[in-house]
Motif scaffolding. Structure first.
Motif, PDB file in Angstrom:
ATOM      1  N   UNK A 106       0.811  -1.217   0.000  1.00 25.30           N
ATOM      2  CA  UNK A 106       0.000   0.000   0.000  1.00 25.30           C
ATOM      3  C   UNK A 106       0.846   1.270   0.000  1.00 25.30           C
ATOM      4  N   UNK A 107       0.302   2.322  -0.631  1.00 23.16           N
ATOM      5  CA  UNK A 107       0.883   3.643  -0.534  1.00 23.16           C
ATOM      6  C   UNK A 107       0.268   4.409   0.628  1.00 23.16           C
ATOM      7  N   UNK A 108       0.863   5.542   0.979  1.00 28.58           N
ATOM      8  CA  UNK A 108       0.405   6.306   2.128  1.00 28.58           C
ATOM      9  C   UNK A 108      -1.043   6.740   2.035  1.00 28.58           C
ATOM     10  N   UNK A 109      -1.487   7.177   0.873  1.00 29.38           N
ATOM     11  CA  UNK A 109      -2.848   7.668   0.733  1.00 29.38           C
ATOM     12  C   UNK A 109      -3.861   6.566   1.005  1.00 29.38           C
ATOM     13  N   UNK A 110      -3.498   5.323   0.690  1.00 35.75           N
ATOM     14  CA  UNK A 110      -4.427   4.218   0.900  1.00 35.75           C
ATOM     15  C   UNK A 110      -4.614   3.938   2.382  1.00 35.75           C
ATOM     16  N   UNK A 111      -3.586   4.117   3.176  1.00 34.53           N
ATOM     17  CA  UNK A 111      -3.741   3.955   4.624  1.00 34.53           C
ATOM     18  C   UNK A 111      -4.780   4.948   5.146  1.00 34.53           C
ATOM     19  N   UNK A 112      -4.678   6.179   4.674  1.00 34.48           N
ATOM     20  CA  UNK A 112      -5.628   7.204   5.105  1.00 34.48           C
ATOM     21  C   UNK A 112      -7.041   6.846   4.657  1.00 34.48           C
ATOM     22  N   UNK A 113      -7.188   6.290   3.455  1.00 37.52           N
ATOM     23  CA  UNK A 113      -8.494   5.883   2.950  1.00 37.52           C
ATOM     24  C   UNK A 113      -9.078   4.767   3.809  1.00 37.52           C
ATOM     25  N   UNK A 114      -8.251   3.788   4.163  1.00 36.34           N
ATOM     26  CA  UNK A 114      -8.715   2.674   4.987  1.00 36.34           C
ATOM     27  C   UNK A 114      -9.218   3.179   6.332  1.00 36.34           C
ATOM     28  N   UNK A 115      -8.462   4.091   6.945  1.00 30.60           N
ATOM     29  CA  UNK A 115      -8.881   4.644   8.233  1.00 30.60           C
ATOM     30  C   UNK A 115     -10.188   5.411   8.106  1.00 30.60           C
ATOM     31  N   UNK A 116     -10.355   6.126   6.993  1.00 31.30           N
ATOM     32  CA  UNK A 116     -11.586   6.888   6.775  1.00 31.30           C
ATOM     33  C   UNK A 116     -12.774   5.962   6.565  1.00 31.30           C
ATOM     34  N   UNK A 117     -12.592   4.924   5.757  1.00 30.53           N
ATOM     35  CA  UNK A 117     -13.677   3.989   5.477  1.00 30.53           C
ATOM     36  C   UNK A 117     -14.084   3.197   6.719  1.00 30.53           C
ATOM     37  N   UNK A 118     -13.183   3.071   7.677  1.00 26.72           N
ATOM     38  CA  UNK A 118     -13.453   2.295   8.891  1.00 26.72           C
ATOM     39  C   UNK A 118     -14.000   3.156  10.025  1.00 26.72           C
ATOM     40  N   UNK A 119     -14.493   4.337   9.679  1.00 24.17           N
ATOM     41  CA  UNK A 119     -14.899   5.275  10.740  1.00 24.17           C
ATOM     42  C   UNK A 119     -16.037   4.743  11.613  1.00 24.17           C
ATOM     43  N   UNK A 120     -16.862   3.811  11.083  1.00 22.52           N
ATOM     44  CA  UNK A 120     -18.022   3.390  11.878  1.00 22.52           C
ATOM     45  C   UNK A 120     -17.642   2.554  13.094  1.00 22.52           C
ATOM     46  N   UNK A 121     -16.393   2.071  13.176  1.00 25.49           N
ATOM     47  CA  UNK A 121     -16.026   1.285  14.345  1.00 25.49           C
ATOM     48  C   UNK A 121     -15.811   2.164  15.575  1.00 25.49           C
TER      49      UNK A 121
END
Length: 383
Positions: A106-121
């Motif tokens: 993964x690239x850095x931007x994808x880590x940020x995307x994953x964290x954003x998409x997982x906001x409901x937890x």
């Protein structure tokens, strides 16, 4: 040897203790602080002369008892994750192996995307919330570290957190891997998510409040499972008789599905509505699509494990702990999805859905005795 309360018109209490199990001809007729009273003389007991602590076992008492039964089962698993952990821990290992491989790609931007998409937890409706990941694009290492920290939860034994992460990593898998389609497509392909689960016209789920945001309208609660202050039946004594410690039991403030929705029976899928009607069962949030996601996650990250019946039952107990313990679904709403995975479910019953690790335990013996009118195999209904 188990014992039960049998109606006794001579006794000042109105019932007596009898060794064994109620006969098939005996059904639930009353409820006391001590438990359910069984009898076969319809209408013979004049309940209103027996004092304020006795209740007639009617439709509403039955529904509340079933919600209490579901809650007690979920609480037993929450407080004793050993009944689910043999399988859950192996799926955890599968997720960890996947993440170890994925983060190298993964690239850095994808880590940020994953964290954003997982906001409901980390939102108010989540049972087993985790701290939100920092979303600063300038500090990707910090975001990566938070996601790495999620891995530590797999060793915690905290089933709500673990099951929530299973859901999240299924989404991550389908967003990052090519050629696997979407999560919903995978669930459909595995026959774990019928189309009506996602159709407003068939879901039968309406908002309890008229406000634009249902989540904003409801209040958080620490009540276990599906229970509420509106219950009119005894709840503390039955939980204690199941071996649940009211002082140390796993609870958490959250906003529950059972508080958000009301049934819209005319819109509910006919076969599912019929099952509820036949067994006088409670509607919480309709058939569980979350269970579809979780089962798909388990099969994705450890495909061989969930082909074994006992492993499938253990994994389903994780779903019960998370979704019923969290107050999002009833056991029936979870079990009907379990049936899609090949489990032998008779609607309204429990035993075929439970792993041997549980059914051979003292916890199960106490729970089964307390809720015998609901779990009993010799009658389809309590009354």
């Amino acid at each position: 040897m188990p014992e039960y309360f049998q109606e006794d018109l001579v006794s000042p209490k109105g019932y007596k203790v009898v060794m064994g199990r109620p006969k098939p001809t005996e059904y639930a007729v009353g409820l006391s602080q001590d438990g359910v009273i069984f009898g076969n003389k319809t209408g013979a007991w004049t309940y209103n002369t027996r004092g304020p602590r006795l209740m007639h076992y009617d439709d509403e008492v039955e529904r509340q008892r079933r919600m209490l039964c579901d809650t007690a089962l979920a609480q037993i698993i929450l407080d004793n994750p050993k009944y689910a952990n043999p399988t859950i821990s192996e799926v955890c290992q599968g997720v960890q192996l996947y993440w170890t491989d994925l983060k190298k790609r993964l690239g850095g931007a994808t880590f940020e995307q994953i964290a954003t998409d997982a906001r409901h937890i980390s939102n108010p409706t989540s049972f087993g919330r985790l701290p939100p990941a920092p979303l600063s694009k300038t500090d990707i290492d910090q975001v990566r570290g938070v996601i790495d920290g999620w891995m530590l939860q797999f060793k915690s034994g905290d089933l709500p957190k673990i099951m929530s992460l299973f859901d999240i990593f299924l989404q991550i898998y389908h967003s990052q891997e090519t050629g696997v389609g979407t999560s919903v497509e995978a669930q459909r392909k595995a026959n774990l998510r019928p189309e009506w689960y996602d159709l407003e016209a068939s879901r039968g789920r309406g908002p309890r409040f008229k406000e634009k945001s249902v989540q904003d309208a409801i209040k958080p609660t620490t009540m276990p499972g599906l229970l509420s202050p509106d219950f009119t039946i005894p709840i503390a004594q039955p939980l204690e008789r199941c071996g649940i410690d009211l002082l140390t039991m796993r609870t958490e403030s959250r906003k529950r599905g059972t508080d958000m929705f009301l049934i819209q029976a005319t819109k509910l899928q006919p076969a599912f509505r019929t099952m509820l009607e036949q067994s006088n069962m409670v509607f919480s949030a309709s058939a569980s699509g979350s269970t579809s996601s979780l089962l798909t996650s388990g099969k994705t990250f450890h495909p061989d494990k969930l082909t074994k019946p006992e492993a499938l039952k253990e994994f389903l107990m994780g779903c019960v702990a998370y979704l019923v313990g969290g107050g999002m679904h009833t056991c029936h709403e979870v079990f009907v999805t379990g049936k899609l995975a090949g489990m032998d479910y008779l609607h309204g019953k429990y035993q075929t859905m439970l792993p041997e690790s549980l059914t051979k335990s003292q916890h199960y013996a106490h729970w089964e005795t307390e809720f015998w009118e609901i779990v009993r195999p010799d009658r389809l209904s309590p009354r």
